[in-house]
Scaffold this motif. Structure first.
Motif, PDB file in Angstrom:
ATOM      1  N   ASN A  64     -21.254   6.254  20.508  1.00 26.31           N
ATOM      2  CA  ASN A  64     -22.536   6.960  20.592  1.00 26.31           C
ATOM      3  C   ASN A  64     -22.356   8.396  21.065  1.00 26.31           C
ATOM      4  O   ASN A  64     -22.980   9.313  20.555  1.00 26.31           O
ATOM      5  N   GLU A  65     -21.506   8.578  22.061  1.00 29.88           N
ATOM      6  CA  GLU A  65     -21.316   9.900  22.645  1.00 29.88           C
ATOM      7  C   GLU A  65     -20.761  10.886  21.627  1.00 29.88           C
ATOM      8  O   GLU A  65     -21.248  12.013  21.531  1.00 29.88           O
ATOM      9  N   ARG A  66     -19.757  10.470  20.883  1.00 30.43           N
ATOM     10  CA  ARG A  66     -19.164  11.370  19.881  1.00 30.43           C
ATOM     11  C   ARG A  66     -20.150  11.681  18.766  1.00 30.43           C
ATOM     12  O   ARG A  66     -20.252  12.825  18.317  1.00 30.43           O
ATOM     13  N   LEU A  67     -20.891  10.671  18.317  1.00 30.48           N
ATOM     14  CA  LEU A  67     -21.890  10.911  17.275  1.00 30.48           C
ATOM     15  C   LEU A  67     -22.968  11.871  17.774  1.00 30.48           C
ATOM     16  O   LEU A  67     -23.388  12.782  17.049  1.00 30.48           O
ATOM     17  N   PHE A  68     -23.422  11.656  18.989  1.00 30.50           N
ATOM     18  CA  PHE A  68     -24.458  12.503  19.552  1.00 30.50           C
ATOM     19  C   PHE A  68     -24.004  13.962  19.615  1.00 30.50           C
ATOM     20  O   PHE A  68     -24.735  14.873  19.207  1.00 30.50           O
ATOM     21  N   LEU A  69     -22.801  14.191  20.101  1.00 32.72           N
ATOM     22  CA  LEU A  69     -22.279  15.560  20.189  1.00 32.72           C
ATOM     23  C   LEU A  69     -22.164  16.210  18.818  1.00 32.72           C
ATOM     24  O   LEU A  69     -22.564  17.367  18.628  1.00 32.72           O
ATOM     25  N   GLU A  70     -21.634  15.482  17.858  1.00 32.40           N
ATOM     26  CA  GLU A  70     -21.462  16.044  16.518  1.00 32.40           C
ATOM     27  C   GLU A  70     -22.801  16.284  15.830  1.00 32.40           C
ATOM     28  O   GLU A  70     -22.980  17.295  15.147  1.00 32.40           O
ATOM     29  N   MET A  71     -23.741  15.359  15.998  1.00 29.89           N
ATOM     30  CA  MET A  71     -25.050  15.543  15.371  1.00 29.89           C
ATOM     31  C   MET A  71     -25.795  16.717  16.006  1.00 29.89           C
ATOM     32  O   MET A  71     -26.494  17.454  15.307  1.00 29.89           O
ATOM     33  N   ASN A  72     -25.636  16.924  17.306  1.00 26.65           N
ATOM     34  CA  ASN A  72     -26.233  18.108  17.932  1.00 26.65           C
ATOM     35  C   ASN A  72     -25.650  19.378  17.332  1.00 26.65           C
ATOM     36  O   ASN A  72     -26.376  20.332  17.072  1.00 26.65           O
ATOM     37  N   LYS A  73     -24.353  19.399  17.132  1.00 28.32           N
ATOM     38  CA  LYS A  73     -23.719  20.574  16.533  1.00 28.32           C
ATOM     39  C   LYS A  73     -24.226  20.785  15.107  1.00 28.32           C
ATOM     40  O   LYS A  73     -24.400  21.922  14.668  1.00 28.32           O
ATOM     41  N   LEU A  74     -24.446  19.703  14.392  1.00 28.70           N
ATOM     42  CA  LEU A  74     -24.940  19.807  13.020  1.00 28.70           C
ATOM     43  C   LEU A  74     -26.376  20.309  12.957  1.00 28.70           C
ATOM     44  O   LEU A  74     -26.696  21.168  12.136  1.00 28.70           O
ATOM     45  N   LEU A  75     -27.227  19.745  13.787  1.00 23.69           N
ATOM     46  CA  LEU A  75     -28.663  19.955  13.614  1.00 23.69           C
ATOM     47  C   LEU A  75     -29.282  20.969  14.564  1.00 23.69           C
ATOM     48  O   LEU A  75     -30.401  21.420  14.316  1.00 23.69           O
ATOM     49  N   ALA A  76     -28.588  21.347  15.621  1.00 19.34           N
ATOM     50  CA  ALA A  76     -29.221  22.200  16.632  1.00 19.34           C
ATOM     51  C   ALA A  76     -28.449  23.476  16.918  1.00 19.34           C
ATOM     52  O   ALA A  76     -28.545  24.024  18.016  1.00 19.34           O
ATOM     53  N   THR A  77     -27.699  23.979  15.975  1.00 17.27           N
ATOM     54  CA  THR A  77     -26.941  25.210  16.217  1.00 17.27           C
ATOM     55  C   THR A  77     -27.206  26.280  15.157  1.00 17.27           C
ATOM     56  O   THR A  77     -26.370  27.129  14.901  1.00 17.27           O
ATOM     57  N   GLY A  78     -28.382  26.211  14.528  1.00 18.98           N
ATOM     58  CA  GLY A  78     -28.758  27.268  13.608  1.00 18.98           C
ATOM     59  C   GLY A  78     -28.551  26.985  12.133  1.00 18.98           C
ATOM     60  O   GLY A  78     -28.936  27.798  11.295  1.00 18.98           O
ATOM     61  N   HIS A  79     -27.963  25.843  11.815  1.00 19.26           N
ATOM     62  CA  HIS A  79     -27.723  25.498  10.407  1.00 19.26           C
ATOM     63  C   HIS A  79     -28.207  24.082  10.119  1.00 19.26           C
ATOM     64  O   HIS A  79     -27.672  23.393   9.266  1.00 19.26           O
ATOM     65  N   GLY A  80     -29.219  23.665  10.856  1.00 21.54           N
ATOM     66  CA  GLY A  80     -29.704  22.295  10.770  1.00 21.54           C
ATOM     67  C   GLY A  80     -30.256  21.915   9.419  1.00 21.54           C
ATOM     68  O   GLY A  80     -30.008  20.815   8.929  1.00 21.54           O
ATOM     69  N   GLN A  81     -31.001  22.814   8.788  1.00 15.18           N
ATOM     70  CA  GLN A  81     -31.604  22.477   7.502  1.00 15.18           C
ATOM     71  C   GLN A  81     -30.526  22.256   6.450  1.00 15.18           C
ATOM     72  O   GLN A  81     -30.554  21.263   5.723  1.00 15.18           O
ATOM     73  N   LYS A  82     -29.566  23.153   6.395  1.00 17.00           N
ATOM     74  CA  LYS A  82     -28.458  22.975   5.442  1.00 17.00           C
ATOM     75  C   LYS A  82     -27.665  21.715   5.769  1.00 17.00           C
ATOM     76  O   LYS A  82     -27.284  20.965   4.877  1.00 17.00           O
ATOM     77  N   SER A  83     -27.420  21.491   7.060  1.00 16.97           N
ATOM     78  CA  SER A  83     -26.666  20.301   7.470  1.00 16.97           C
ATOM     79  C   SER A  83     -27.401  19.026   7.086  1.00 16.97           C
ATOM     80  O   SER A  83     -26.796  18.091   6.555  1.00 16.97           O
ATOM     81  N   ALA A 123     -36.320  23.979  14.042  1.00 14.23           N
ATOM     82  CA  ALA A 123     -35.177  23.731  14.931  1.00 14.23           C
ATOM     83  C   ALA A 123     -34.125  24.825  14.782  1.00 14.23           C
ATOM     84  O   ALA A 123     -33.514  25.245  15.763  1.00 14.23           O
ATOM     85  N   ASP A 124     -33.929  25.310  13.550  1.00 12.04           N
ATOM     86  CA  ASP A 124     -32.960  26.382  13.325  1.00 12.04           C
ATOM     87  C   ASP A 124     -33.384  27.683  14.002  1.00 12.04           C
ATOM     88  O   ASP A 124     -32.561  28.506  14.374  1.00 12.04           O
TER      89      ASP A 124
END
Length: 159
Positions: A64-83, A123-124
């Protein structure tokens, strides 16, 4: 030695060795590929895309922890829509958030509903903001539960 400089010049992402072997070693590599593609706009060979789709269920073995960290990087760092669009097109949403995939993405033409795009645009606009929820098998269970009319979360909202 591995033509990494040439890959950068050609704006392409590749894995060293067999994608199937690399994903079996660490399934999170699939999410990282999507993040780099969304962020940098690099291209993927069809073989790599096919391997992601084929091995997507390996993500269920990730903590869970690894998925959570990676999904945050995907969706909450400015490129969420593309991700998110890439997660959808490579069928990873159905593994990570199955109720969301069934309810919101179950369109006949395969397009993502406009409100998902709008939410991701919002979010982006504020990168770095996160919703930290730890529940069940994945941190995304709350989002997934909102799409399940039988969940306690949704039934508690009924008038």
């Amino acid at each position: 030695y591995l033509n990494g400089y040439e890959d950068l010049k050609q704006q392409r992402l590749r894995l060293i060795g067999s994608p199937s072997e690399r994903f079996q070693e660490d399934p999170v590599r699939m999410l990282r590929i999507i993040r780099f593609k969304a962020k940098l706009g690099f291209t993927l060979k069809q073989q790599l895309t096919d391997a992601i789709i084929q091995h997507r269920k390996l993500l269920l073995t990730v903590s869970n922890e690894r998925l959570f960290l990676e999904m945050n990087k995907l969706l909450a760092t400015g490129h969420g829509q593309k991700s998110f669009n890439l997660l959808h097109s490579m069928r990873l949403v159905e593994v990570l958030m199955p109720n969301l995939a069934n309810t919101l993405l179950g369109t006949t033409d395969g397009s993502i509903p406009a409100f998902i795009d709008q939410a991701q645009c919002l979010a982006d606009a504020w990168p770095g903001t996160t919703l930290e929820v730890a529940a069940g098998r994945h941190h995304f269970d709350v989002i997934d539960a909102l799409c399940d009319p039988d969940s306690a979360l949704v039934s508690g909202l009924a008038p």
